[in-house]
Design a protein around this motif. Structure first.
Motif, mmCIF file in Angstrom:
data_model
loop_
_atom_site.group_PDB
_atom_site.id
_atom_site.type_symbol
_atom_site.label_atom_id
_atom_site.label_comp_id
_atom_site.label_asym_id
_atom_site.label_seq_id
_atom_site.Cartn_x
_atom_site.Cartn_y
_atom_site.Cartn_z
ATOM 1 N N PHE A 103 2.465 11.308 -9.063
ATOM 2 C CA PHE A 103 3.029 9.984 -9.308
ATOM 3 C C PHE A 103 3.422 9.803 -10.769
ATOM 4 N N GLY A 104 2.642 10.395 -11.685
ATOM 5 C CA GLY A 104 2.882 10.196 -13.102
ATOM 6 C C GLY A 104 4.247 10.647 -13.573
ATOM 7 N N ASN A 105 4.878 11.566 -12.833
ATOM 8 C CA ASN A 105 6.194 12.071 -13.219
ATOM 9 C C ASN A 105 7.341 11.263 -12.613
ATOM 10 N N SER A 106 7.033 10.228 -11.893
ATOM 11 C CA SER A 106 8.072 9.443 -11.221
ATOM 12 C C SER A 106 8.647 8.387 -12.149
ATOM 13 N N ARG A 107 9.831 7.909 -11.806
ATOM 14 C CA ARG A 107 10.448 6.824 -12.575
ATOM 15 C C ARG A 107 9.613 5.555 -12.473
ATOM 16 N N ALA A 108 9.022 5.337 -11.285
ATOM 17 C CA ALA A 108 8.193 4.144 -11.102
ATOM 18 C C ALA A 108 7.017 4.152 -12.067
ATOM 19 N N ALA A 109 6.409 5.318 -12.270
ATOM 20 C CA ALA A 109 5.276 5.408 -13.192
ATOM 21 C C ALA A 109 5.710 5.086 -14.612
ATOM 22 N N GLN A 110 6.875 5.585 -15.008
ATOM 23 C CA GLN A 110 7.382 5.284 -16.351
ATOM 24 C C GLN A 110 7.652 3.788 -16.507
ATOM 25 N N ASP A 111 8.178 3.156 -15.465
ATOM 26 C CA ASP A 111 8.396 1.705 -15.504
ATOM 27 C C ASP A 111 7.080 0.967 -15.714
ATOM 28 N N GLY B 278 0.797 -1.218 0.000
ATOM 29 C CA GLY B 278 0.000 0.000 0.000
ATOM 30 C C GLY B 278 0.829 1.266 0.000
ATOM 31 N N ARG B 279 2.111 1.158 0.356
ATOM 32 C CA ARG B 279 2.983 2.330 0.299
ATOM 33 C C ARG B 279 3.359 2.667 -1.138
ATOM 34 N N ILE B 280 3.260 1.690 -2.026
ATOM 35 C CA ILE B 280 3.535 1.935 -3.448
ATOM 36 C C ILE B 280 2.298 2.596 -4.063
ATOM 37 N N VAL B 281 1.227 1.863 -4.168
ATOM 38 C CA VAL B 281 -0.101 2.391 -4.498
ATOM 39 C C VAL B 281 -1.131 1.479 -3.840
ATOM 40 N N LYS B 282 -2.310 1.999 -3.592
ATOM 41 C CA LYS B 282 -3.377 1.211 -2.988
ATOM 42 C C LYS B 282 -4.005 0.286 -4.039
ATOM 43 N N ASP B 283 -4.749 -0.698 -3.539
ATOM 44 C CA ASP B 283 -5.454 -1.606 -4.446
ATOM 45 C C ASP B 283 -6.360 -0.838 -5.405
ATOM 46 N N GLU B 284 -7.014 0.193 -4.881
ATOM 47 C CA GLU B 284 -7.952 0.960 -5.707
ATOM 48 C C GLU B 284 -7.246 1.557 -6.928
ATOM 49 N N ALA B 285 -5.992 1.953 -6.744
ATOM 50 C CA ALA B 285 -5.228 2.496 -7.869
ATOM 51 C C ALA B 285 -4.976 1.424 -8.926
ATOM 52 N N LEU B 286 -4.723 0.193 -8.499
ATOM 53 C CA LEU B 286 -4.514 -0.886 -9.465
ATOM 54 C C LEU B 286 -5.757 -1.094 -10.321
ATOM 55 N N TYR B 287 -6.920 -1.010 -9.696
ATOM 56 C CA TYR B 287 -8.156 -1.172 -10.468
ATOM 57 C C TYR B 287 -8.317 -0.053 -11.494
ATOM 58 N N GLU B 288 -7.987 1.176 -11.101
ATOM 59 C CA GLU B 288 -8.077 2.298 -12.043
ATOM 60 C C GLU B 288 -7.080 2.138 -13.190
ATOM 61 N N ILE B 289 -5.873 1.718 -12.872
ATOM 62 C CA ILE B 289 -4.846 1.523 -13.902
ATOM 63 C C ILE B 289 -5.291 0.444 -14.885
ATOM 64 N N ALA B 290 -5.867 -0.637 -14.374
ATOM 65 C CA ALA B 290 -6.358 -1.704 -15.245
ATOM 66 C C ALA B 290 -7.493 -1.214 -16.126
ATOM 67 N N GLU B 291 -8.315 -0.349 -15.588
ATOM 68 C CA GLU B 291 -9.470 0.162 -16.328
ATOM 69 C C GLU B 291 -9.057 1.134 -17.433
ATOM 70 N N HIS B 292 -8.124 2.032 -17.125
ATOM 71 C CA HIS B 292 -7.824 3.138 -18.043
ATOM 72 C C HIS B 292 -6.513 2.977 -18.814
ATOM 73 N N ARG B 293 -5.649 2.054 -18.386
ATOM 74 C CA ARG B 293 -4.379 1.789 -19.059
ATOM 75 C C ARG B 293 -3.644 3.089 -19.407
ATOM 76 N N PRO B 294 -3.033 3.732 -18.411
ATOM 77 C CA PRO B 294 -2.354 5.020 -18.644
ATOM 78 C C PRO B 294 -1.187 4.890 -19.620
ATOM 79 N N LYS B 295 -1.013 5.956 -20.438
ATOM 80 C CA LYS B 295 0.069 5.968 -21.431
ATOM 81 C C LYS B 295 1.036 7.118 -21.215
ATOM 82 N N ASN B 296 0.695 8.025 -20.275
ATOM 83 C CA ASN B 296 1.585 9.149 -19.985
ATOM 84 C C ASN B 296 1.267 9.684 -18.593
#
Length: 382
Positions: free
Chosen positions: A266-274, A234-252
């Motif tokens: 978060f979107g500007n982080s290296r982790a987000a780019q990974d 949960g310190r990385i992202v919460k479960d709810e964020a995983l569901y949103e990412i799966a739903e919307h598939r971010p590209k930037n």
């Protein structure tokens, strides 16, 4: 009190434990701020032997204790063993065996479903536990005498509980009732933290192939991040964020900024780019496995009343036999039996069939009747 801080001391204690038929074991650990549990204390008590082991000591190697945990001549007694077993598996590479879990045994002895340790001590030994040190920070040193006494009591009581529970189960010919549950605890697969399997712990909100692939990738990415940084998921992202990412598939980065459950920036982080790169690779892979959701066939509407009758019978048989209903049959077992006489469920195998399954089939086919007598359920042959 004997607090083991040196390898030579541990070797001496382990030799004594190895000469006994069983040892009660408990651990104290911290994982509020880490992914991997931090082992802070090990408590062990065998007949005539008891010790608190300090794994944080700079002068101790836990190998002698791990050897005892692997010694099949010594039964390891735990209460609610799963988290303790996970720790030993992570540290030593193997699970303690053989096992006896008093929380599981309590269900077969009639002490209730998932009974808490203090409640079990009260019921079996008629003793009350001192809870004053329950919320100790076990990583801090030195530990007080009260804290050490509290910790050791967890296994000295357990050492006294085990023979009574064992003898009761042996007398009632119920020791084998625990075999399946102990085998499940001893299965390394249930402790598997492989990132690619992390999505299986999440509840699917949609079952389309693209959504599931996005969730698989995001969950695996989070698991790797948590393991590498040794922080809770949960310190990385919460479960709810995983569901949103799966739903919307971010590209930037901007796509992340539009998500409510993703931390701002978060979107500007290296982790987000990974994560974006991981998603792109997965969706571009022509050989990726395609998830196909298979739904179990719905229960016929006509079996609803049968299910309710079988639930009443399950409670009745559990009370009659002095065993927790959950140990006999699950809700899905009951539904399956209502729909199919030959259902492939635990309640129609072994001792469970003797205690409940045969009677369930008899009730289903009108060979038994449920009645109320003086306000209590009774079962009679038809």
């Amino acid at each position: 009190m004997l607090v083991i801080t040196k390898t030579a001391e541990l070797e001496a204690v382990c030799r004594k434990i190895a000469a006994q038929p069983f040892v009660a074991v408990d651990t104290e650990f911290m994982r509020e701020t880490t992914y991997w549990p931090k082992l802070c204390l090990i408590q062990a008590a065998a007949p005539g032997v008891e010790a608190v082991i300090d794994p944080l000591s700079a002068d101790i190697d836990l190998k002698p204790f791990f050897e005892v945990m692997a010694n099949e001549a010594v039964l390891k007694v735990f209460h609610a063993a799963r988290q303790d077993l996970e720790i030993f598996l992570n540290l030593s590479g193997s699970l303690p065996k053989p096992l006896f879990d008093t929380q599981i045994a309590a269900m077969a002895c009639g002490y209730g479903d998932t009974v808490a340790y203090d409640a079990l001590v009260q019921q079996v030994l008629k003793r009350r536990l001192d809870k004053s040190s329950r919320f100790t920070d076990w990583s801090r040193r030195p530990l007080s005498e009260n804290q050490l006494t509290y910790a050791l009591a967890d296994v000295t009581h357990l050492r006294d509980i085990y023979p009574r529970m064992h003898d009761k189960l042996a007398k009632d010919n119920r020791l084998h009732w625990l075999d399946e549950e102990h085998a499940n605890l001893s299965n390394p697969a249930i402790y598997d933290t492989t990132p690619e399997k992390a999505w299986e712990r999440l509840k699917l909100r949609k079952t389309t192939a693209d959504y599931v692939l996005g969730l698989q990738v995001a969950a695996a990415w989070r698991e790797r991040q948590a393991q590498q940084r040794d922080v809770p998921r949960g310190r990385i992202v919460k479960d709810e964020a995983l569901y949103e990412i799966a739903e919307h598939r971010p590209k930037n980065a901007a796509d992340f900024d539009r998500m409510r459950a993703v931390p701002r920036g978060f979107g500007n982080s290296r982790a987000a780019q990974d994560l974006i790169h991981a998603l792109d690779r997965a969706f571009a892979d022509p050989d990726r496995p395609v998830y196909k959701h298979t739904r179990p066939p719905p229960l016929p509407s006509s079996v609803g009343p049968t299910v309710e009758l079988l639930k009443v019978l399950l409670r009745y048989e559990a009370d009659e036999n002095g065993v927790a209903p959950r140990l006999i049959a699950s809700a899905s077992d009951v539904e399956a039996i209502a729909a199919n006489d030959d259902a492939d469920v635990g309640a129609l195998r072994g001792w469970r069939r003797e205690v409940f399954g045969e009677r369930a089939l008899a009730l289903k086919h009108g060979k038994l009747a449920l009645k109320l007598k003086n306000g209590k359920v009774a079962v009679e042959d038809n």
